[in-house]
Design an enzyme around this catalytic site. Sequence first.
Site, short mmCIF file in Angstrom:
data_model
loop_
_atom_site.label_atom_id
_atom_site.label_comp_id
_atom_site.label_asym_id
_atom_site.label_seq_id
_atom_site.Cartn_x
_atom_site.Cartn_y
_atom_site.Cartn_z
N GLN A 23 -15.32 2.83 -6.47
CA GLN A 23 -14.61 1.72 -5.82
C GLN A 23 -13.13 2.04 -5.74
O GLN A 23 -12.36 1.30 -5.14
CB GLN A 23 -14.79 0.44 -6.63
CG GLN A 23 -16.23 0.00 -6.78
CD GLN A 23 -16.36 -1.10 -7.82
OE1 GLN A 23 -16.24 -2.28 -7.52
NE2 GLN A 23 -16.59 -0.72 -9.05
N ASN A 24 -12.73 3.14 -6.38
CA ASN A 24 -11.31 3.46 -6.44
C ASN A 24 -10.83 4.11 -5.15
O ASN A 24 -11.56 4.89 -4.54
CB ASN A 24 -11.03 4.39 -7.63
CG ASN A 24 -11.37 3.73 -8.95
OD1 ASN A 24 -11.50 2.51 -9.01
ND2 ASN A 24 -11.53 4.52 -9.99
N THR A 79 -15.69 -0.67 -14.64
CA THR A 79 -15.60 -1.70 -13.60
C THR A 79 -15.99 -3.05 -14.18
O THR A 79 -16.89 -3.14 -15.02
CB THR A 79 -16.43 -1.33 -12.35
OG1 THR A 79 -16.41 -2.41 -11.42
CG2 THR A 79 -17.87 -0.99 -12.68
N ALA A 82 -12.69 4.97 -21.41
CA ALA A 82 -13.45 5.93 -20.63
C ALA A 82 -13.12 7.37 -21.02
O ALA A 82 -13.99 8.24 -21.01
CB ALA A 82 -13.18 5.71 -19.13
N LEU A 120 -14.48 -0.52 -21.25
CA LEU A 120 -13.63 -0.89 -22.39
C LEU A 120 -14.19 -2.10 -23.13
O LEU A 120 -14.10 -2.20 -24.35
CB LEU A 120 -12.22 -1.19 -21.87
CG LEU A 120 -11.11 -1.30 -22.90
CD1 LEU A 120 -10.97 -0.01 -23.70
CD2 LEU A 120 -9.79 -1.64 -22.21
N HIS A 124 -14.74 1.84 -1.07
CA HIS A 124 -13.65 0.94 -0.68
C HIS A 124 -12.52 1.67 0.04
O HIS A 124 -11.40 1.18 0.10
CB HIS A 124 -13.09 0.19 -1.91
CG HIS A 124 -14.05 -0.84 -2.46
ND1 HIS A 124 -13.92 -1.41 -3.70
CD2 HIS A 124 -15.17 -1.40 -1.91
CE1 HIS A 124 -14.92 -2.27 -3.90
NE2 HIS A 124 -15.68 -2.28 -2.83
N TYR A 174 0.82 -1.22 0.00
CA TYR A 174 0.00 0.00 0.00
C TYR A 174 0.85 1.26 0.00
O TYR A 174 0.45 2.28 -0.58
CB TYR A 174 -1.01 -0.03 1.16
CG TYR A 174 -2.15 -0.96 0.83
CD1 TYR A 174 -3.18 -0.56 0.00
CD2 TYR A 174 -2.14 -2.28 1.27
CE1 TYR A 174 -4.18 -1.42 -0.38
CE2 TYR A 174 -3.15 -3.16 0.91
CZ TYR A 174 -4.17 -2.73 0.08
OH TYR A 174 -5.16 -3.59 -0.31
N ARG A 219 1.59 1.82 -3.65
CA ARG A 219 0.42 2.32 -4.37
C ARG A 219 0.13 3.78 -3.97
O ARG A 219 -0.19 4.61 -4.81
CB ARG A 219 -0.82 1.46 -4.09
CG ARG A 219 -0.71 -0.01 -4.43
CD ARG A 219 -0.97 -0.38 -5.86
NE ARG A 219 -2.28 -0.02 -6.37
CZ ARG A 219 -2.75 -0.47 -7.53
NH1 ARG A 219 -2.04 -1.31 -8.27
NH2 ARG A 219 -3.93 -0.09 -7.96
N CYS A 271 -0.06 7.35 15.50
CA CYS A 271 -1.34 7.99 15.12
C CYS A 271 -1.31 9.43 15.58
O CYS A 271 -1.00 9.71 16.74
CB CYS A 271 -2.49 7.24 15.79
SG CYS A 271 -4.07 8.11 15.70
P1 OAD Z 1 -11.13 -4.37 -12.43
O1 OAD Z 1 -9.66 -4.36 -12.68
O2 OAD Z 1 -11.75 -5.63 -11.96
O3 OAD Z 1 -11.89 -3.95 -13.76
C1 OAD Z 1 -11.54 -2.81 -14.49
C2 OAD Z 1 -12.47 -2.71 -15.68
O4 OAD Z 1 -12.13 -1.54 -16.37
C3 OAD Z 1 -12.37 -3.88 -16.67
O5 OAD Z 1 -13.68 -4.32 -17.03
C4 OAD Z 1 -11.66 -3.25 -17.87
O6 OAD Z 1 -12.09 -3.79 -19.11
C5 OAD Z 1 -12.07 -1.81 -17.76
N1 OAD Z 1 -11.12 -0.86 -18.35
C6 OAD Z 1 -9.78 -0.94 -18.44
N2 OAD Z 1 -9.27 0.13 -19.04
C7 OAD Z 1 -10.31 0.95 -19.33
C8 OAD Z 1 -10.45 2.22 -19.94
N3 OAD Z 1 -9.39 2.90 -20.41
N4 OAD Z 1 -11.68 2.74 -20.09
C9 OAD Z 1 -12.77 2.06 -19.64
N5 OAD Z 1 -12.71 0.87 -19.04
C10 OAD Z 1 -11.50 0.32 -18.89
O7 OAD Z 1 -11.42 -3.16 -11.43
P2 OAD Z 1 -12.73 -2.87 -10.56
O8 OAD Z 1 -13.94 -3.36 -11.25
O9 OAD Z 1 -12.66 -1.46 -10.15
O10 OAD Z 1 -11.63 -3.84 -4.37
O11 OAD Z 1 -12.45 -3.78 -9.30
C11 OAD Z 1 -13.38 -3.79 -8.27
C12 OAD Z 1 -12.70 -4.00 -6.95
O12 OAD Z 1 -11.89 -5.18 -6.99
C13 OAD Z 1 -11.71 -2.92 -6.56
O13 OAD Z 1 -12.31 -1.78 -5.98
C14 OAD Z 1 -10.87 -3.62 -5.56
C15 OAD Z 1 -10.63 -4.89 -6.32
O14 OAD Z 1 -10.27 -5.98 -5.61
C16 OAD Z 1 -11.05 -3.78 -3.18
O15 OAD Z 1 -9.87 -3.52 -3.04
C17 OAD Z 1 -11.98 -4.08 -2.03
#
Ligand code: OAD
Length: 235
Positions: free
Chosen positions: A91-92, A176, A219, A202, A109, A56, A59, A136
């Site tokens: 979720q970001n 997502t 996006a 995408l 998240h 982390y 990141r 802290c």
């Molecule tokens: P993912 O990595 O699972 O999915 C990202 C999505 O974005 C995919 O469907 C890609 O096709 C799409 N993508 C990639 N590049 C793109 C672009 N330039 N324009 C549009 N779309 C694009 O990420 P999340 O769905 O955000 O949770 O993941 C959900 C959660 O899983 C996160 O918040 C995190 C992770 O584990 C926790 O940490 C609790």
Amino acid sequence: MSKIRNIVILTGAGVSAESGIDTFRGGGGLWEQHRVEDVATPEAFARDPDLVLRFYDMRREAIQAKAPNAAHLALARLDREWPDPLLIVTQNVDDLHERAGAKRVLHMHGEHLNAWCRACDVRSRWTGPLISRPACPRCGEKALRPDVVWFGEMPYYMDEIFAALREADLFVSIGTSGAVYPAAGFVRNARDLGAATLELNLEPSQGSLWFDEARHGPAGELVPAWVDEMLTARG
Ligand code: OAD
């Protein structure tokens, strides 16, 4: 579209991809051979806190060098100019929606730039590393962890999010994969509650079939075009 007033927007890692932040499930979504799940659980933290804190810290440092892209800027414009209720649920854990200027944002998240003290339960803004076990700022205990929701933990703001979904005329999911619940289920909640649904991603997500309409592409192109449409229709 001119009848739409209340909008709920869900964003995921894809909205930040064009800012150079790796998605979770994309080709570059591994960190030094670790699956996200191996560094994003309370069990992983208990087993190997240094590994998790270092992950982390990297990141947190990385996102501070990134900048909002055209999708973040367009959503911030919509937030600024849309006169009716609007909520961006992200979720970001990066802060790119806010740095683009968006105000109506909930981080379900958590946030990279917060640390959560397990001793006093207070969250503090945190931009530096946690690996050195800093105290802290509130209670002085060395019990800070990233303020990020791990697998098996309850996402934040669920009451507020469901209240917004109940009122939504339009639910839009951006960047997502639809792999992680409860966010992946919001489209069905929104539909059941009467909202129109739109996916901007995408590629087809795991939940694509639940959306009334899906547009596929980057996006940075799809979101500004959709925001233009919305603001033009709203007049
Ligand atoms: P993912 O990595 O699972 O999915 C990202 C999505 O974005 C995919 O469907 C890609 O096709 C799409 N993508 C990639 N590049 C793109 C672009 N330039 N324009 C549009 N779309 C694009 O990420 P999340 O769905 O955000 O949770 O993941 C959900 C959660 O899983 C996160 O918040 C995190 C992770 O584990 C926790 O940490 C609790």
